[in-house]
Each structure stands twice: as structure tokens, then as C-alpha cells.
Design a protein around this motif. Structure first.
Motif, short mmCIF file in Angstrom:
data_model
loop_
_atom_site.label_atom_id
_atom_site.label_comp_id
_atom_site.label_asym_id
_atom_site.label_seq_id
_atom_site.Cartn_x
_atom_site.Cartn_y
_atom_site.Cartn_z
N GLN A 133 0.82 -1.21 0.00
CA GLN A 133 0.00 0.00 0.00
C GLN A 133 0.85 1.26 0.00
OE1 GLN A 133 -2.40 -0.93 3.46
NE2 GLN A 133 -4.10 -1.69 2.20
N ILE A 134 2.01 1.22 0.66
CA ILE A 134 2.89 2.39 0.70
C ILE A 134 3.62 2.58 -0.63
CG2 ILE A 134 5.00 3.34 1.73
CD1 ILE A 134 4.10 2.07 4.39
N GLU A 135 4.21 1.50 -1.14
CA GLU A 135 5.02 1.58 -2.35
C GLU A 135 4.18 1.51 -3.62
OE1 GLU A 135 7.87 -1.54 -2.08
OE2 GLU A 135 8.90 -0.68 -0.34
N GLY A 136 3.02 0.86 -3.54
CA GLY A 136 2.20 0.63 -4.72
C GLY A 136 2.73 -0.55 -5.53
N ILE A 137 1.84 -1.15 -6.31
CA ILE A 137 2.21 -2.18 -7.26
C ILE A 137 1.71 -1.73 -8.63
CG2 ILE A 137 1.80 -4.56 -8.00
CD1 ILE A 137 1.62 -5.36 -5.11
N TYR A 138 2.58 -1.77 -9.61
CA TYR A 138 2.24 -1.28 -10.93
C TYR A 138 2.29 -2.40 -11.96
CZ TYR A 138 2.81 3.33 -8.88
OH TYR A 138 2.69 4.46 -8.09
N CYS A 139 1.31 -2.42 -12.84
CA CYS A 139 1.23 -3.41 -13.92
C CYS A 139 1.16 -2.66 -15.25
CB CYS A 139 0.02 -4.31 -13.74
SG CYS A 139 -0.14 -5.62 -14.97
N ASN A 140 2.20 -2.80 -16.06
CA ASN A 140 2.30 -2.04 -17.31
C ASN A 140 2.06 -0.55 -17.09
OD1 ASN A 140 3.08 -4.17 -18.94
ND2 ASN A 140 1.02 -4.62 -19.68
N GLY A 141 2.65 -0.04 -16.02
CA GLY A 141 2.60 1.38 -15.72
C GLY A 141 1.37 1.85 -14.98
N GLU A 142 0.41 0.95 -14.77
CA GLU A 142 -0.85 1.32 -14.11
C GLU A 142 -0.82 0.88 -12.64
OE1 GLU A 142 -5.69 0.59 -14.64
OE2 GLU A 142 -4.25 -0.38 -15.98
N LEU A 143 -1.20 1.78 -11.74
CA LEU A 143 -1.25 1.45 -10.32
C LEU A 143 -2.38 0.46 -10.07
CD1 LEU A 143 -0.27 2.01 -7.40
CD2 LEU A 143 -1.98 3.84 -7.31
#
Length: 307
Positions: free
Chosen positions: A44-54
């Protein structure tokens, strides 16, 4: 049976890819990501991105009591599978279907031992070129999940239910009625491509073109054909050609999971690949020099991480 809720454990490359795809197709809450509190906080702090999308995932801890999942998908690394099997217990009900997208040929048996043979569908993921660096996942090809029943020639209600669900959510897939052979076939590919790209510290492009790396990969795959035959599994040169054709479609800059582990100085799944080949080779007194070389080189690479 109709599949409405999915729980996923393991946010590596495949976990993120499938979780993001399904989360965009279904209402929030129908796709649950199982993770401990510390991992959830970091995500939640760092985020996870998939093909540039949060990614906007719905997280639950293993301790949280929830309605049983209709489908439970394992996408952890092999060294985390034993803990993952324990962590999902609050998501398991009488009709929960289990699928494992792990590499290798033994994860299904481990899940069966914990939750029952009748609940597990056999599965392999293929044709994807996902690369995860830190909290960023990128891919060009989502590939497909190939799945089916343990016993050949069977088309169970569980398989039909998953097929209908994947059709509903537009997740590429294929039903296979001889999954034990398909598992060994995918294992053959992994033994070849994962380990070869790892020792050359390269990418798919290295094995898509003629050269020493491609020759090494194919030679390692041929050694799997030898041990598979002793296990009653008939693999042929046509199976190698099938996988070479699939490899040719992948992003040349993409990398298999083991090569990503080497880049990140993480311990790899070498025991699951050449380690397993060497065990079978010893059992049947078969010479597998290419896999012995790959095992030794990868073990050496890993031994130098802390130096």
C-alpha cells in the motif's frame, strides 16, 4: 457450480498479472489477495504497478475470516508454497477449487496432501513474458493458463466451472485432458529456457537465435525427455519444436523467472529444475551432463551473492 470469488496468494510476476486482469473484470471484493500485514502495508505504501498502471487490489490477511473462495490460485515461488498452503485455510470451503501456476511438477501433490485430491485441478502457465523489477511488472503477452483434471480423459464439473469463469473474465486459457504429460512438457521447457538464460545473464532474445545458448537450452530439454520416458511420459522432438515456436513469439527483451532472480541476486528455483532432473537421473542411472553443468553454474552464481 458457478465461480464468483477468487483468492490469489503470491504477488510475483504471474500473481500481479492475473490479479490485475481479474480485478479489472470483476467487482472489487470478488478478487482477494492473501498476504500478511507487513506485506500489505508495503504494497500500500510503495504501490504495485502493472504495465505502468497502479493496481487497486483488495487485500486480506491469512487470519481474516472470509467467505470461502470458489477458486484459489497459487502464484508463489516454490520455496513459499508450504507456508502459502497453510495461509489459505480460511479461504477454503467444501467446494473450493485449487489451481497452482507454479513451475515444476510437484506443487499439485503438495496441495492435494493438504486439502484433498478432488479439489485440485492441474495447471501450467505458458506463453507469458512478464518481467517484474521491484514493484513494477511489465508484459506484452499474458499467455494462457492450461488446466484440466489429474486423470487423463476426464472433463469434470470443476474443469467446466473454471472454463466458464475464464470465458466470463476473458482470461486466455485452454483445457487439457492429459495434464500429467503437459506438466512434464512445461517442466522440460523450464529446465531448458529458465536455466540457460540465467547462466548467460541474458534474455529470451539470446535463445531465440541460433548459437551456443540455444543449443544448450535444447540439449537440457532433451535430457528431460530421457527421464520422462522412464516415468511413462512420452515427450518427443515435436514437443521441443512446439515450445521453440512459443518462445519465438515472446518479447526478446523479456526474461524467465530464474533470470530475473539472478538479476536481483535472489535464490532461484534451481532445485526445482536441474535439481529435480539430477534426482531422477540418479534414480534411473541416466547421464545428464548439461543439467549437471547448469546446476553447478547456477549454484556457483548464488554462492557469490553475499561475497
Amino acid at each position: 457450480m458457478e465461480i464468483k470469488t477468487v483468492s490469489i496468494i503470491g504477488l510475483g510476476a504471474l500473481g500481479i498479472m492475473y490479479a490485475q486482469h481479474l480485478s479489472k473484470k470483476l467487482p472489487k471484493g470478488r478478487v482477494r489477495i492473501i498476504a500478511d500485514k507487513d506485506r500489505i502495508k508495503r504494497y500500500q505504501i510503495e504501490g504495485i504497478y502493472c504495465n505502468g498502471e497502479l493496481c487497486d487490489f483488495h487485500y486480506v490477511t491469512p487470519e481474516e475470516v472470509v467467505e470461502p473462495a470458489d477458486l484459489l490460485l497459487f502464484t508463489v515461488k516454490f520455496d513459499g508454497l508450504e507456508d502459502a498452503i497453510k495461509s489459505v485455510k480460511n479461504h477454503v470451503g467444501e467446494n473450493t477449487i485449487f489451481m497452482s501456476a507454479l513451475n515444476g511438477i510437484i506443487s499439485e501433490k503438495m496441495i492435494e496432501d493438504a486439502y484433498g485430491e478432488d479439489k485440485v485441478l492441474y495447471c501450467v502457465g505458458q506463453g507469458m513474458d512478464a518481467v517484474k523489477v521491484g514493484n513494477q511488472l511489465s508484459y506484452d503477452h499474458i499467455g494462457l493458463l492450461v488446466f484440466g483434471d489429474k486423470e487423463p480423459g476426464i472433463l469434470s464439473e470443476n474443469t467446466k466451472a473454471v472454463d466458464a469463469f475464464f470465458n466470463e473474465t476473458e482470461l486466455p486459457h485452454e483445457i487439457e485432458t492429459n495434464m500429467r504429460r503437459r506438466l512434464w512438457s512445461k517442466f522440460m521447457l523450464n529446465v531448458g529456457v529458465n536455466q540457460t538464460v540465467a547462466i548467460y545473464k541474458s534474455n529470451y532474445g539470446e535463445v531465440q537465435q541460433d548459437g551456443v545458448a540455444r543449443d544448450t537450452m535444447i540439449a537440457a530439454m532433451r535430457e528431460v525427455i530421457k527421464i520422462a520416458a522412464k516415468e511413462g511420459i512420452e515427450l518427443t522432438e515435436a514437443d521441443i519444436e512446439y515450445w521453440l515456436n512459443i518462445l519465438s513469439t515472446l518479447n526478446p527483451k523479456g526474461k524467465p523467472s530464474m533470470a530475473q532472480d539472478v538479476d536481483a541476486k535472489r535464490l532461484s528455483e534451481v532445485e526445482l529444475f536441474s535439481g529435480t532432473v539430477l534426482q531422477y537421473a540418479a534414480k534411473y542411472n541416466i547421464n545428464v551432463p548439461i543439467n549437471k553443468m547448469l546446476y553447478d553454474k547456477i549454484s556457483l552464481i548464488e554462492s557469490e551473492y553475499s561475497v
